[in-house]
Design an enzyme around this catalytic site. Structure first.
Site, mmCIF file in Angstrom:
data_model
loop_
_atom_site.group_PDB
_atom_site.id
_atom_site.type_symbol
_atom_site.label_atom_id
_atom_site.label_comp_id
_atom_site.label_asym_id
_atom_site.label_seq_id
_atom_site.Cartn_x
_atom_site.Cartn_y
_atom_site.Cartn_z
ATOM 1 N N ASP A 1 0.816 -1.235 0.000
ATOM 2 C CA ASP A 1 0.000 0.000 0.000
ATOM 3 C C ASP A 1 0.842 1.274 0.000
ATOM 4 O OD1 ASP A 1 0.619 -0.324 2.740
ATOM 5 O OD2 ASP A 1 -1.428 0.039 3.444
ATOM 6 N N GLY B 1 -4.752 -7.411 19.628
ATOM 7 C CA GLY B 1 -3.398 -7.774 19.193
ATOM 8 C C GLY B 1 -3.336 -8.826 18.096
ATOM 9 N N LEU C 1 -5.866 -7.328 13.238
ATOM 10 C CA LEU C 1 -7.050 -7.194 12.381
ATOM 11 C C LEU C 1 -7.495 -5.735 12.291
ATOM 12 C CD1 LEU C 1 -8.983 -10.399 13.559
ATOM 13 C CD2 LEU C 1 -7.430 -10.149 11.621
ATOM 14 N N SER C 2 -6.567 -4.829 12.540
ATOM 15 C CA SER C 2 -6.791 -3.392 12.361
ATOM 16 C C SER C 2 -7.853 -2.797 13.251
ATOM 17 C CB SER C 2 -7.151 -3.082 10.909
ATOM 18 O OG SER C 2 -6.006 -3.093 10.159
ATOM 19 N N SER C 3 -7.710 -3.019 14.549
ATOM 20 C CA SER C 3 -8.662 -2.367 15.454
ATOM 21 C C SER C 3 -8.470 -0.855 15.418
ATOM 22 C CB SER C 3 -8.509 -2.904 16.867
ATOM 23 O OG SER C 3 -7.166 -2.866 17.258
ATOM 24 N N ASP D 1 -5.848 -0.394 5.654
ATOM 25 C CA ASP D 1 -6.724 -0.740 6.779
ATOM 26 C C ASP D 1 -8.003 0.102 6.772
ATOM 27 O OD1 ASP D 1 -4.490 -2.227 7.329
ATOM 28 O OD2 ASP D 1 -3.772 -0.926 8.937
ATOM 29 N N TYR E 1 8.597 -1.963 10.892
ATOM 30 C CA TYR E 1 7.716 -1.501 9.796
ATOM 31 C C TYR E 1 8.357 -0.308 9.090
ATOM 32 C CZ TYR E 1 3.321 -0.141 7.483
ATOM 33 O OH TYR E 1 2.351 0.184 6.556
HETATM 34 C C1 GLA Z 1 -0.189 -2.759 8.393
HETATM 35 C C2 GLA Z 1 -0.403 -1.332 7.892
HETATM 36 C C3 GLA Z 1 -0.987 -1.331 6.476
HETATM 37 C C4 GLA Z 1 -0.150 -2.213 5.542
HETATM 38 C C5 GLA Z 1 0.084 -3.587 6.166
HETATM 39 C C6 GLA Z 1 1.028 -4.444 5.368
HETATM 40 O O1 GLA Z 1 -1.430 -3.392 8.560
HETATM 41 O O2 GLA Z 1 -1.254 -0.629 8.773
HETATM 42 O O3 GLA Z 1 -1.085 -0.011 5.995
HETATM 43 O O4 GLA Z 1 1.054 -1.582 5.206
HETATM 44 O O5 GLA Z 1 0.623 -3.477 7.480
HETATM 45 O O6 GLA Z 1 0.514 -4.727 4.104
#
Ligand code: GLA
Length: 359
Positions: free
Chosen positions: A20, A104, A107-109, A154, A203
């Site tokens: 992304d 944790g 799953l993008s809380s 996300d 990251y």
């Molecule tokens: C995390 C980041 C996303 C994306 C993913 C890896 O979830 O929040 O923006 O970069 O890692 O694909």
């Protein structure tokens, strides 16, 4: 409206790892679990935030602008601040949050928290934004207010999810498309129960390595490079492997969409497993626990493929499974993992669900 309730789902990344922020392409799904926000108007500039499972109510005054606190409330505060900067009325509000997302699990809380806040505030103090602008605004809140350098995946998944469909997000054009997922297939998410502490640093380091590779290839972003071009460009081996993960992922996403359109979802499964191999060999964002889960899952009949999902360095895997075999797969993988790993796995059979803002 003086009172409203909003819901924003979590997401699972299906294919297109770390693409992304490289202007690339991703396949994801919104989940049936997420964050609910119960919001009401308060007088003038009063702000009150609370959450199930966290004691107390955070009380603030927004008359002089909202500032980062270093606490969980930064996600909703960041969204309120970005809405105000975009021209929304900066009125007072209270929000109480509750969540059905496991903590944790990757799953993008945080994105669900942002999107649920945005939807609630845009109803309390009527303000219109196109769906992609809501996703962008929430991402900006996370980048600029919370201070996390995530891409658009996300937030866009949480906004644009569609029941029984995958979300295809093109981060260059910032457009989405819904790709039907065959009805006999489900998404089995298994949390490894292990989260590395240094996620933020790793990251950002991967991001920089990707940007470095694009600079060396003299392209605006790795989206503009193919794996073949990359292979013929001289650069340090480590940077080349990081970049190969990204060019490979972009190529795999396009192949997967073609396979789904042709009615051959087994190919999507194989591409997911290939993605995980690339995480191990090239991007080095897997862990022994995620590797064990992927190898246990992919050896089960009825599992089409599996890979780590999201940032990596811990969290969950996602397996593409035949729904009628999912219970058995889940049981076998969790039992074997819990016997062999020094952690406890938890599994969740998910279906692709609607996003926070209907089309
Ligand atoms: C995390 C980041 C996303 C994306 C993913 C890896 O979830 O929040 O923006 O970069 O890692 O694909």
């Amino acid at each position: 409206m003086t009172e409203t309730t909003s819901f924003a789902p979590g997401r699972v990344e299906i294919l297109g790892n770390h693409t992304d922020y490289n202007g690339g392409v991703v396949l994801s799904a919104a989940l049936q679990i997420g964050i609910t926000a119960i919001a009401r108007r308060l007088p003038a500039s009063q702000v009150q935030l609370s959450s199930e499972g966290i004691e107390g109510v955070e009380t603030l005054n927004r008359s002089t602008g909202l500032a980062r606190s270093g606490k969980w409330i930064d996600y909703p505060l960041g969204v309120a601040e970005m809405l105000a900067r975009a021209g929304a009325e900066p009125g007072g509000f209270s929000i109480h949050f509750s969540s059905t997302l496991p903590h944790g699990a990757g799953l993008s809380s945080s994105a669900a928290l942002e999107v649920a806040t945005a939807v609630a505030l845009m109803r309390l103090y009527p303000f219109d934004l196109a769906r992609m602008d809501v996703a962008r605004l929430c991402r900006r809140a996370e980048n600029e207010f919370v201070g996390v350098n995530c891409g658009l995946l996300d937030q866009a998944s949480s906004v644009f999810g569609k029941k029984d469909h995958l979300v295809f997000l093109d981060c260059r054009s910032e457009t989405v498309d819904a790709i039907p997922l065959p009805p006999h297939l489900g998404l089995l998410i298994i949390n490894s129960g292990v989260k590395h502490a240094l996620t933020g640093g790793e990251y950002n380091e991967r991001r920089e390595q990707c940007f470095e590779a694009a600079r060396l290839m003299q392209v605006p972003a790795l989206r503009d490079a193919s794996t073949a071009q990359l292979d013929s460009t001289p650069m340090p081996d480590l940077v080349k492997r990081r970049a190969r993960h990204i060019t490979g992922e972009n190529e795999r996403v396009f192949e997967a969409i073609e396979a789904l359109r042709q009615g051959t979802p087994e190919a999507l499964g194989a591409l997911m497993t290939a993605s995980h191999r690339s995480s191990i060999e090239n991007f080095e964002n897997s862990t022994p626990e995620l590797d064990l889960l992927v190898s246990l899952a992919t050896s089960q009949p009825g599992c089409l493929g599996a890979r780590l999902s999201g940032g990596g360095f811990g969290g969950s895997i996602v397996a593409l499974v035949e729904k009628e075999k999912s219970q058995q797969i889940q049981q076998n993988v969790v039992e074997e993992y819990n016997a062999r790993a020094e952690a406890t796995a938890t599994a969740l059979l998910c279906e692709a669900a609607d996003g926070a803002i209907p089309a």
